[in-house]
Design a protein around this motif. Structure first.
Motif, PDB file in Angstrom:
ATOM      1  N   ARG A 100      46.286  33.576  37.494  1.00 41.30           N
ATOM      2  CA  ARG A 100      45.179  33.738  38.433  1.00 41.30           C
ATOM      3  C   ARG A 100      44.408  35.014  38.110  1.00 41.30           C
ATOM      4  NH1 ARG A 100      47.230  33.672  44.357  1.00 41.30           N
ATOM      5  NH2 ARG A 100      48.845  35.061  43.520  1.00 41.30           N
ATOM      6  N   LYS A 101      43.106  34.978  38.359  1.00 39.02           N
ATOM      7  CA  LYS A 101      42.277  36.137  38.044  1.00 39.02           C
ATOM      8  C   LYS A 101      42.451  37.254  39.057  1.00 39.02           C
ATOM      9  CE  LYS A 101      37.535  37.397  36.772  1.00 39.02           C
ATOM     10  NZ  LYS A 101      36.146  36.908  36.641  1.00 39.02           N
ATOM     11  N   ARG A 102      42.617  36.915  40.347  1.00 37.88           N
ATOM     12  CA  ARG A 102      42.690  37.922  41.400  1.00 37.88           C
ATOM     13  C   ARG A 102      43.848  37.636  42.358  1.00 37.88           C
ATOM     14  NH1 ARG A 102      37.952  40.970  41.981  1.00 37.88           N
ATOM     15  NH2 ARG A 102      37.408  41.584  39.861  1.00 37.88           N
ATOM     16  N   PRO A 103      45.067  37.921  41.939  1.00 34.27           N
ATOM     17  CA  PRO A 103      46.194  37.728  42.862  1.00 34.27           C
ATOM     18  C   PRO A 103      46.346  38.862  43.867  1.00 34.27           C
ATOM     19  CG  PRO A 103      46.993  38.544  40.767  1.00 34.27           C
ATOM     20  CD  PRO A 103      45.505  38.370  40.606  1.00 34.27           C
ATOM     21  N   HIS A 104      45.526  39.903  43.753  1.00 33.35           N
ATOM     22  CA  HIS A 104      45.728  41.125  44.539  1.00 33.35           C
ATOM     23  C   HIS A 104      45.605  40.900  46.035  1.00 33.35           C
ATOM     24  CE1 HIS A 104      44.526  42.207  40.476  1.00 33.35           C
ATOM     25  NE2 HIS A 104      45.041  43.417  40.653  1.00 33.35           N
TER      26      HIS A 104
END
Length: 995
Positions: free
Chosen positions: A508-512
């Motif tokens: 995933r690009k943005r798991p944050h």
């Protein structure tokens, strides 16, 4: 004896008193802010004076000055002169020496000792010397950031405007326009918080290249707050920051600022993984401070209201600290009833308030519009709310460190001040009332974090991989447990290796945004009338905001109408009731793994991983005045299941037999032991009893004995019970001392009752518990038979060469291949559009079906009229492989000729890929990346060929697809992965297991 005019009231399980307004302490103070006169009047008070069990005056102490080893630059020396600072305190000089030399340093000195200068001076000197340098200042609260920006600007005000370092606050309140401006042209000092570092700076580091390429210092204020769950998260955030800095060629010096704790250097090193020097001897002067211990006949809250009312009348600026949100609200409500003209000059303050509410309260306190504030630990930190005179601790805060930190909020302007500790009924409160000298003699506790917490580590590994690929040799993966988490993430398809298998990428690009730094669970919003009035974490939501619960916010009572768990939403409605609510429930635990074991006086003690299941089964409604049980209302809520760490005592069989022989209530004994031990553990570990959980059982199925469990309340564990296990002998002896030393007869909150017991403190037998603990301490009846738990997931850590320990997916491929397998593909006569959509695949008809049979090592082609022969061939196979075979090929076949595929042993590669990644990949894309080949045609071309009668070309195309699918299957079978091109265009591995 109770004083006349009091009636009992119980709130949240604690005895309270409702009363007519008490007569104020005589006011003979003409100045209006004479603390000594207030203390003298309190001690002389007929009503309260005899309850003061200890009064100590901490004398004033002069300043100790020192010169830095290397003189400051002329510009910085000028700043100090302009501020009227002739010399630095000794700790300031030592800390600035270290920070200016590029060393990592942790400064842990008392509140108001001038720690700000220890990092501000080195940073300003570096910025003035090198305008390209940058610094990040991290604060856990937004209000602290506001204070710091003001302090920086005041200190730098004497510099020429062109030479002044630029500053900016970058937090959730910063508008998108200013965020973009700050990112494009970062200030010399970026003031932010942990969430923004995690959510914005690190994932977008390429857009912050100017900041990271010039980063010379990272300042971490209030380091002692980074313990437990949040500290475990921050350990990973700081490691991720280190990786990003190295990407830009920088190695900033960390400067930590902390309240006085037992292990500042160790905590800083645990947080960063870097060597850190410490400065702990303060050179700052201190004014005289009165410290009073008061053991009330009434409740701590009622006594706090009396003391606050008297302080307000004298004009003393006062802060009252409570132990819970609910008590904060109640005291705020009660003082407004009793403070007369001062009622409008008192406010509650706690987490859960909206940011704008907290800012208004802080500003009102700093300006003097407010004389008093009633707060949870939210105001324990160094927010500037003006000079305070009096601190009232409504209950022991749970740690010596926290008590000193809260008490340090008063007397900051060199004025005499006072701290009054009002004991609650809790075991530690009463312990210090009986042994007040030990409070002053005890060193501050050590803070504990657990970066190896699997629930936390896994989230940050995914974030780190999204920021920069993780090499298998990266220090992030140095520990075996963290490597195991990376492999689990790979198995789930959340981490993907490159073609060579040497680096991890994030799927995933943005798991944050799925990571909550301040909790291991999620947050629930609380809404009233469509507006959000607060937040509550997931673990507390079940217990405090279940349907029917009474919820208090800013002195207003609400009834919970609904708890929407999937939407993480609580809906409340304002209502006035004469009762309060308390959740009831039950708990079970399963032992997953043993991490340590020993004996104490012949009693086995284990440390391990546990799976805890908590179920809220209902709630009590109790009358607000008197605490009378009105009713028990059942609830049907899903259980909370989480894994954590804990330690447990195995009660020897002979000990249990001895209690049974003497007709003691055994369950009441071990239940009381559990409560007493949890109550006393904060003496040994920097924690609150609410951070711990416990279960006592007369027969644990895995152990075959009675057990008393104490576990970390946070999923994954934060290291609290690890430290307690190391001090198990002291934990046992202090538990006995707490039970034996309490003067009550049958048990009370000061020894064996718990305010959060899900069974209402039943059964509890204090006398039996004391006898049990004495037997355990005596060592006369040791356990002699093995009692290691059975049915564990794993007893030993993975060894080198073990597939669990290996980073190579090939090593994990242990499944036996089928004896004879086939690969099937079907081409149709009609398109989806011709039959009304893909849902009507059974109407498409068969043009050609091709089956590869591994037993024949050949492909056989079937026309529609030959399908019975195909079905016979399928029935002979141990496994049938296809690509979208379940959703498409089988349905097409069943429409052309009856087929019940449900009993056929089938492997659908597309289905497995989707389950692993959460999205679908094409056969052509997998073939190109994995095999270096591709399909020979497309389905649309095959449909056109059918209309033209070009059957041989359809068969050749179909056979090519079959062979590609076969080769993907055998590649995955032999290697444990396939390859594909991710959204960033990188060729990465997709772990597969064809069993």
């Amino acid at each position: 004896m109770r004083k006349p005019g009091f009636s009992t009231m119980t709130v949240a399980g604690k005895a309270m008193q409702s009363e007519t307004p008490p007569p104020p302490i005589p006011d003979d103070d003409q100045d209006g802010r004479d603390v000594a006169a207030y203390v003298a009047a309190l001690i002389a008070s007929e009503r309260l004076g005899h309850l003061v069990v200890h009064h100590r005056v901490l004398p004033a102490r002069p300043a100790v000055f020192a010169e830095p080893t290397r003189p400051f630059s002329r510009a910085v020396a000028g700043l100090l002169t302009a501020k009227g600072i002739p010399a630095l305190y000794s700790h300031q000089a030592k800390a600035t020496d270290l920070a200016r030399a590029g060393r990592h340093v942790a400064v842990a000195t008392p509140t108001a000792s001038g720690k700000t200068m220890t990092y501000l001076l080195p940073v300003l000197e570096e910025v003035i010397r090198n305008p390209d340098s940058r610094a990040i200042f991290l604060y856990p609260l937004k209000a602290l950031a506001q204070d710091q920006q003001k302090a920086i600007r005041e200190l730098a005000a004497s510099l020429p405007e062109s030479a002044r370092p630029t500053t900016a606050i970058y937090d959730g309140d910063t508008s998108p326009h200013f965020r973009r401006k700050i990112r494009d042209n970062p200030p010399h000092i970026l003031i932010t918080n942990p969430e923004m570092l995690h959510l914005s700076l690190l994932p977008n580091h390429e857009n912050w290249s100017t900041l990271f390429a010039g980063l010379s210092h990272v300042v971490v204020d209030e380091m002692h707050t980074y313990r437990g769950v949040m500290g475990s998260h921050m350990a990973h955030v700081f490691r991720r920051l280190t990786r990003v800095c190295r990407r830009f060629g920088t190695d900033p010096a960390y400067v930590f600022s902390s309240a006085t704790i037992g292990n500042p250097g160790q905590l800083a090193e645990d947080l960063t993984g870097l060597p850190v020097a410490t400065v702990t001897e303060s050179g700052a002067p201190t004014a005289a401070r009165h410290f009073l211990f008061l053991n009330p006949e009434q409740s701590a809250a009622t006594t706090a209201v009396m003391l606050l009312a008297a302080a307000l009348k004298r004009g003393l600026r006062t802060i009252v600290y409570t132990q819970s949100r609910k008590m904060t609200e109640l005291i705020s409500l009660w003082i407004k009833e009793k403070a007369g003209p001062y009622a409008s000059r008192v406010s509650a303050y706690r987490s859960g308030f909206l940011p704008e509410e907290r800012r208004d309260i802080e500003a009102a306190m700093a300006s003097g519009r407010l004389l008093g504030v009633v707060s949870t630990s939210a105001l324990e930190l160094g927010i500037d709310i003006g000079g305070l005179d009096l601190c009232i601790l409504c209950g022991y805060p749970g740690s010596v460190m926290s008590a000193w930190q809260r008490g340090g909020r008063v007397g900051r302007a060199g004025r005499e001040s006072a701290v009054v500790l009002i004991a609650g009924e809790d075991a530690l409160d009463q312990y210090f009332m009986r042994h007040p000298a030990e409070f002053f003699d005890r060193p501050p506790e050590s803070a504990v974090i657990n970066p190896a917490n699997p629930a936390i580590a896994a989230k940050h590994l995914e974030c780190a991989a999204a920021e920069l690929p993780i090499e298998l040799t990266d220090p992030l993966l140095a520990e075996a447990g963290i490597r195991a988490e990376a492999e689990r993430l790979e198995d789930k398809g959340l981490l993907l290796r490159d073609r060579e298998g040497t680096r991890y990428f994030a799927a995933r690009k943005r798991p944050h945004r799925d990571v909550n730094l301040r909790g291991s669970g999620g947050q629930f919003t609380i809404e009233a009338g469509g507006a959000v009035i607060g937040q509550i974490d997931e673990m507390r939501a079940y217990r405090e905001t279940h349907p029917g619960a009474v919820y208090i916010h800013r002195g207003v009572s609400y009834l919970v109408e609904s708890l929407d768990i999937p939407e993480r939403r609580v809906v409340v409605a304002q209502g006035t009731v004469d009762y309060y609510t308390r959740a009831r429930g039950q708990k079970t635990t399963e032992i997953l793994d043993v991490l340590g074991e020993k004996t104490v006086n012949g009693v086995p003690v284990f440390l391990g991983r546990l799976k805890v299941t908590e179920t809220v089964t209902g709630y009590e409604r109790r009358r607000a005045r008197g605490g009378q049980l009105l009713s028990i209302v059942p609830l049907d809520l899903p259980p909370m299941v989480f894994e954590t760490e804990g330690f447990w005592w195995v009660i020897p069989q002979d000990v249990q037999a001895e209690l049974d022989k003497r007709l003691f209530h055994f369950m009441g004994a071990i239940h009381a032991m559990e409560h007493a031990m949890i109550g006393i553990l904060p003496l040994l570990v920097l924690t609150d009893r609410n951070d711990l959980g416990g279960i006592s059982t007369p027969l644990h199925p895995q152990v075959g004995r009675a057990c008393v469990f104490v576990y970390d309340g946070a999923p994954g564990g934060v290291g609290l019970t690890r430290l307690a296990f190391a001090k198990a002998d002291e934990a046992l002896s202090r538990t006995l001392a707490a039970v034996a030393g309490c003067p009550c007869e049958t048990g009370c909150p000061s020894c064996v009752h718990s305010p959060k017991c899900g069974s209402g403190n039943r059964p509890i037998d204090k006398v039996a518990a004391r006898y049990l603990l004495e037997l355990l301490m005596s060592g006369k009846l040791p356990e002699t038979d093995p009692c290691r738990p059975e049915g564990l997931i794993s007893n030993e850590p993975p060894q080198p060469g073990d597939p669990q320990a290996s980073p190579n997916p090939k090593a994990a491929v242990t499944k036996k291949s089928p004896g004879r397998y086939g690969v099937l593909d079907v081409e149709t006569r009609r398109a989806a559009a011709d039959v009304g959509g893909w849902g009507n695949a059974h109407k498409m008809g068969v043009s050609v079906a091709v089956l590869y049979d591994s037993g024949l090592d050949d492909c056989i082609t079937y026309a529609q009229e030959e399908l019975p022969a195909l079905y016979e061939a399928l029935a002979r196979l141990d496994l049938i492989v296809g690509f979208n075979i379940l959703r498409f090929d089988y349905k097409v076949l069943a429409g052309a000729s009856p087929l019940d595929h449900r009993k056929l042993p089938t492997l659908d590669i597309l289905e497995r890929v989707h389950a692993r990644l959460g999205y679908r990949l094409s056969l052509d894309g997998l073939a190109k990346a994995t095999l270096g080949t591709q399909k020979s045609a497309s389905g649309l071309e095959a449909l056109a060929w059918w209309k033209e009668g070009r059957i041989d070309e359809i068969a050749a195309y179909c056979k090519k697809d079959v062979l590609v699918t076969r080769d993907l299957y055998t590649f995955g079978r032999d290697n444990g992965y396939l390859l594909f091109s991710n959204k960033a265009g990188k060729i990465v591995r997709l772990p597969v297991e064809w069993a």
